[in-house]
Design a protein around this motif. Structure first.
Motif, PDB file in Angstrom:
ATOM      1  N   UNK A 106       0.839  -1.203   0.000  1.00  0.00           N
ATOM      2  CA  UNK A 106       0.000   0.000   0.000  1.00  0.00           C
ATOM      3  C   UNK A 106       0.875   1.255   0.000  1.00  0.00           C
ATOM      4  N   UNK A 107       2.009   1.198   0.708  1.00  0.00           N
ATOM      5  CA  UNK A 107       2.932   2.342   0.728  1.00  0.00           C
ATOM      6  C   UNK A 107       3.506   2.574  -0.671  1.00  0.00           C
ATOM      7  N   UNK A 108       3.889   1.519  -1.356  1.00  0.00           N
ATOM      8  CA  UNK A 108       4.407   1.642  -2.727  1.00  0.00           C
ATOM      9  C   UNK A 108       3.348   2.231  -3.660  1.00  0.00           C
ATOM     10  N   UNK A 109       2.104   1.825  -3.451  1.00  0.00           N
ATOM     11  CA  UNK A 109       1.015   2.335  -4.275  1.00  0.00           C
ATOM     12  C   UNK A 109       0.830   3.836  -4.065  1.00  0.00           C
ATOM     13  N   UNK A 110       0.834   4.276  -2.818  1.00  0.00           N
ATOM     14  CA  UNK A 110       0.698   5.714  -2.539  1.00  0.00           C
ATOM     15  C   UNK A 110       1.842   6.477  -3.205  1.00  0.00           C
ATOM     16  N   UNK A 111       3.047   5.968  -3.093  1.00  0.00           N
ATOM     17  CA  UNK A 111       4.205   6.631  -3.702  1.00  0.00           C
ATOM     18  C   UNK A 111       4.042   6.713  -5.226  1.00  0.00           C
ATOM     19  N   UNK A 112       3.601   5.630  -5.858  1.00  0.00           N
ATOM     20  CA  UNK A 112       3.414   5.628  -7.316  1.00  0.00           C
ATOM     21  C   UNK A 112       2.321   6.610  -7.737  1.00  0.00           C
ATOM     22  N   UNK A 113       1.254   6.669  -6.965  1.00  0.00           N
ATOM     23  CA  UNK A 113       0.169   7.598  -7.290  1.00  0.00           C
ATOM     24  C   UNK A 113       0.629   9.049  -7.164  1.00  0.00           C
ATOM     25  N   UNK A 114       1.387   9.352  -6.130  1.00  0.00           N
ATOM     26  CA  UNK A 114       1.901  10.718  -5.988  1.00  0.00           C
ATOM     27  C   UNK A 114       2.869  11.065  -7.120  1.00  0.00           C
ATOM     28  N   UNK A 115       3.676  10.127  -7.536  1.00  0.00           N
ATOM     29  CA  UNK A 115       4.589  10.365  -8.657  1.00  0.00           C
ATOM     30  C   UNK A 115       3.788  10.721  -9.907  1.00  0.00           C
ATOM     31  N   UNK A 116       2.727   9.956 -10.161  1.00  0.00           N
ATOM     32  CA  UNK A 116       1.894  10.228 -11.342  1.00  0.00           C
ATOM     33  C   UNK A 116       1.165  11.562 -11.182  1.00  0.00           C
ATOM     34  N   UNK A 117       0.653  11.858 -10.003  1.00  0.00           N
ATOM     35  CA  UNK A 117      -0.035  13.128  -9.777  1.00  0.00           C
ATOM     36  C   UNK A 117       0.909  14.301 -10.025  1.00  0.00           C
ATOM     37  N   UNK A 118       2.136  14.189  -9.556  1.00  0.00           N
ATOM     38  CA  UNK A 118       3.115  15.255  -9.773  1.00  0.00           C
ATOM     39  C   UNK A 118       3.379  15.459 -11.258  1.00  0.00           C
ATOM     40  N   UNK A 119       3.435  14.379 -12.005  1.00  0.00           N
ATOM     41  CA  UNK A 119       3.685  14.501 -13.453  1.00  0.00           C
ATOM     42  C   UNK A 119       2.490  15.124 -14.171  1.00  0.00           C
ATOM     43  N   UNK A 120       1.301  14.883 -13.646  1.00  0.00           N
ATOM     44  CA  UNK A 120       0.105  15.464 -14.267  1.00  0.00           C
ATOM     45  C   UNK A 120      -0.033  16.952 -13.953  1.00  0.00           C
ATOM     46  N   UNK A 121       0.512  17.371 -12.841  1.00  0.00           N
ATOM     47  CA  UNK A 121       0.317  18.761 -12.411  1.00  0.00           C
ATOM     48  C   UNK A 121       1.501  19.657 -12.721  1.00  0.00           C
ATOM     49  N   UNK A 122       2.632  19.074 -13.162  1.00  0.00           N
ATOM     50  CA  UNK A 122       3.769  19.928 -13.483  1.00  0.00           C
ATOM     51  C   UNK A 122       3.544  20.587 -14.836  1.00  0.00           C
ATOM     52  N   UNK A 123       4.005  21.822 -14.975  1.00  0.00           N
ATOM     53  CA  UNK A 123       3.810  22.509 -16.261  1.00  0.00           C
ATOM     54  C   UNK A 123       4.647  21.853 -17.359  1.00  0.00           C
ATOM     55  N   UNK A 124       4.096  21.825 -18.549  1.00  0.00           N
ATOM     56  CA  UNK A 124       4.816  21.270 -19.693  1.00  0.00           C
ATOM     57  C   UNK A 124       5.687  22.380 -20.271  1.00  0.00           C
ATOM     58  N   UNK A 125       6.981  22.109 -20.440  1.00  0.00           N
ATOM     59  CA  UNK A 125       7.849  23.142 -20.999  1.00  0.00           C
ATOM     60  C   UNK A 125       7.447  23.472 -22.434  1.00  0.00           C
ATOM     61  N   UNK A 126       7.534  24.736 -22.757  1.00  0.00           N
ATOM     62  CA  UNK A 126       7.203  25.160 -24.118  1.00  0.00           C
ATOM     63  C   UNK A 126       8.239  24.647 -25.091  1.00  0.00           C
TER      64      UNK A 126
END
Length: 128
Positions: A106-126
Protein backbone atom coordinates in the motif's frame (compact mmCIF):
# COMPACT_ATOMS: atom_id res chain seq x y z
CA UNK A 1 -37.06 20.82 17.18
CA UNK A 2 -35.18 22.61 14.40
CA UNK A 3 -32.92 20.96 11.88
CA UNK A 4 -29.26 21.53 12.81
CA UNK A 5 -27.57 20.00 9.79
CA UNK A 6 -27.65 20.31 6.04
CA UNK A 7 -27.59 17.38 3.68
CA UNK A 8 -25.34 18.01 0.73
CA UNK A 9 -25.96 16.51 -2.67
CA UNK A 10 -22.61 16.23 -4.46
CA UNK A 11 -22.89 13.48 -7.09
CA UNK A 12 -19.78 14.65 -8.97
CA UNK A 13 -17.61 14.84 -5.84
CA UNK A 14 -16.77 18.51 -6.28
CA UNK A 15 -16.73 19.31 -2.57
CA UNK A 16 -13.99 16.78 -1.92
CA UNK A 17 -12.09 17.98 -4.97
CA UNK A 18 -11.64 21.37 -3.37
CA UNK A 19 -9.90 19.95 -0.31
CA UNK A 20 -6.14 19.58 -0.66
CA UNK A 21 -4.59 16.26 0.28
CA UNK A 22 -2.73 16.14 3.57
CA UNK A 23 0.37 14.93 1.80
CA UNK A 24 3.27 15.41 4.24
CA UNK A 25 2.15 13.01 7.01
CA UNK A 26 1.24 10.33 4.49
CA UNK A 27 4.55 10.66 2.69
CA UNK A 28 6.29 10.34 6.06
CA UNK A 29 4.28 7.17 6.77
CA UNK A 30 5.18 5.79 3.32
CA UNK A 31 8.86 6.51 3.94
CA UNK A 32 8.75 4.85 7.37
CA UNK A 33 6.94 1.74 6.12
CA UNK A 34 9.30 1.31 3.18
CA UNK A 35 12.31 1.70 5.50
CA UNK A 36 11.25 -1.18 7.78
CA UNK A 37 14.00 -3.79 8.16
CA UNK A 38 12.50 -6.41 10.46
CA UNK A 39 9.29 -4.97 11.84
CA UNK A 40 7.67 -6.83 14.68
CA UNK A 41 4.19 -5.38 14.98
CA UNK A 42 0.94 -7.05 15.85
CA UNK A 43 -1.19 -8.02 12.83
CA UNK A 44 -3.83 -5.44 13.80
CA UNK A 45 -1.15 -2.71 13.73
CA UNK A 46 -0.09 -3.68 10.21
CA UNK A 47 -3.75 -3.73 9.24
CA UNK A 48 -4.34 -0.23 10.65
CA UNK A 49 -1.32 1.13 8.78
CA UNK A 50 -2.48 -0.54 5.57
CA UNK A 51 -5.99 0.83 6.13
CA UNK A 52 -4.62 4.37 6.56
CA UNK A 53 -2.56 4.04 3.38
CA UNK A 54 -5.52 2.54 1.50
CA UNK A 55 -7.75 5.48 2.32
CA UNK A 56 -5.11 7.93 1.24
CA UNK A 57 -4.37 5.96 -1.94
CA UNK A 58 -8.04 6.23 -2.87
CA UNK A 59 -7.94 10.01 -2.37
CA UNK A 60 -4.76 10.42 -4.43
CA UNK A 61 -6.19 8.15 -7.16
CA UNK A 62 -9.27 10.39 -7.33
CA UNK A 63 -7.00 13.41 -7.84
CA UNK A 64 -5.04 11.57 -10.53
CA UNK A 65 -8.33 10.69 -12.29
CA UNK A 66 -9.54 14.28 -12.10
CA UNK A 67 -6.32 15.70 -13.53
CA UNK A 68 -6.05 13.03 -16.23
CA UNK A 69 -9.64 13.64 -17.34
CA UNK A 70 -8.87 17.33 -17.84
CA UNK A 71 -6.00 16.62 -20.27
CA UNK A 72 -6.42 16.74 -24.04
CA UNK A 73 -6.93 13.29 -25.56
CA UNK A 74 -3.58 13.41 -27.35
CA UNK A 75 -1.63 14.06 -24.14
CA UNK A 76 0.36 10.91 -23.33
CA UNK A 77 0.31 11.73 -19.62
CA UNK A 78 -3.36 10.71 -19.55
CA UNK A 79 -2.57 7.27 -20.96
CA UNK A 80 0.16 6.76 -18.37
CA UNK A 81 -2.24 7.86 -15.66
CA UNK A 82 -4.74 5.22 -16.83
CA UNK A 83 -2.08 2.53 -16.45
CA UNK A 84 -1.30 3.48 -12.85
CA UNK A 85 -5.01 3.86 -12.07
CA UNK A 86 -5.78 0.35 -13.34
CA UNK A 87 -2.92 -0.97 -11.22
CA UNK A 88 -4.21 1.02 -8.23
CA UNK A 89 -7.72 -0.38 -8.69
CA UNK A 90 -6.29 -3.89 -8.79
CA UNK A 91 -4.26 -3.39 -5.60
CA UNK A 92 -7.07 -1.60 -3.77
CA UNK A 93 -9.54 -4.37 -4.56
CA UNK A 94 -7.33 -6.91 -2.77
CA UNK A 95 -8.34 -7.54 0.84
CA UNK A 96 -6.24 -6.02 3.60
CA UNK A 97 -3.99 -8.35 5.54
CA UNK A 98 -2.33 -7.82 8.88
CA UNK A 99 1.16 -8.20 7.41
CA UNK A 100 4.19 -6.01 6.74
CA UNK A 101 4.01 -7.12 3.09
CA UNK A 102 0.49 -5.72 2.71
CA UNK A 103 1.43 -2.42 4.38
CA UNK A 104 4.50 -2.09 2.15
CA UNK A 105 2.45 -2.74 -0.97
CA UNK A 106 0.00 0.00 0.00
CA UNK A 107 2.93 2.34 0.73
CA UNK A 108 4.41 1.64 -2.73
CA UNK A 109 1.01 2.34 -4.28
CA UNK A 110 0.70 5.71 -2.54
CA UNK A 111 4.20 6.63 -3.70
CA UNK A 112 3.41 5.63 -7.32
CA UNK A 113 0.17 7.60 -7.29
CA UNK A 114 1.90 10.72 -5.99
CA UNK A 115 4.59 10.36 -8.66
CA UNK A 116 1.89 10.23 -11.34
CA UNK A 117 -0.04 13.13 -9.78
CA UNK A 118 3.11 15.26 -9.77
CA UNK A 119 3.69 14.50 -13.45
CA UNK A 120 0.10 15.46 -14.27
CA UNK A 121 0.32 18.76 -12.41
CA UNK A 122 3.77 19.93 -13.48
CA UNK A 123 3.81 22.51 -16.26
CA UNK A 124 4.82 21.27 -19.69
CA UNK A 125 7.85 23.14 -21.00
CA UNK A 126 7.20 25.16 -24.12
CA UNK A 127 8.75 23.75 -27.26
CA UNK A 128 11.48 25.92 -28.84
Amino acid sequence: MSDTHTVLHDPRGLIGAELPLDRAPHEALVTAVLAWKNPDLAPRDYEQIALQLTGHARAVAADVRRHAAALPRNDGRGALAEVILREADRHLSAPLEGTAHCARNRARLVRALYTRLDRLTEPIPASP
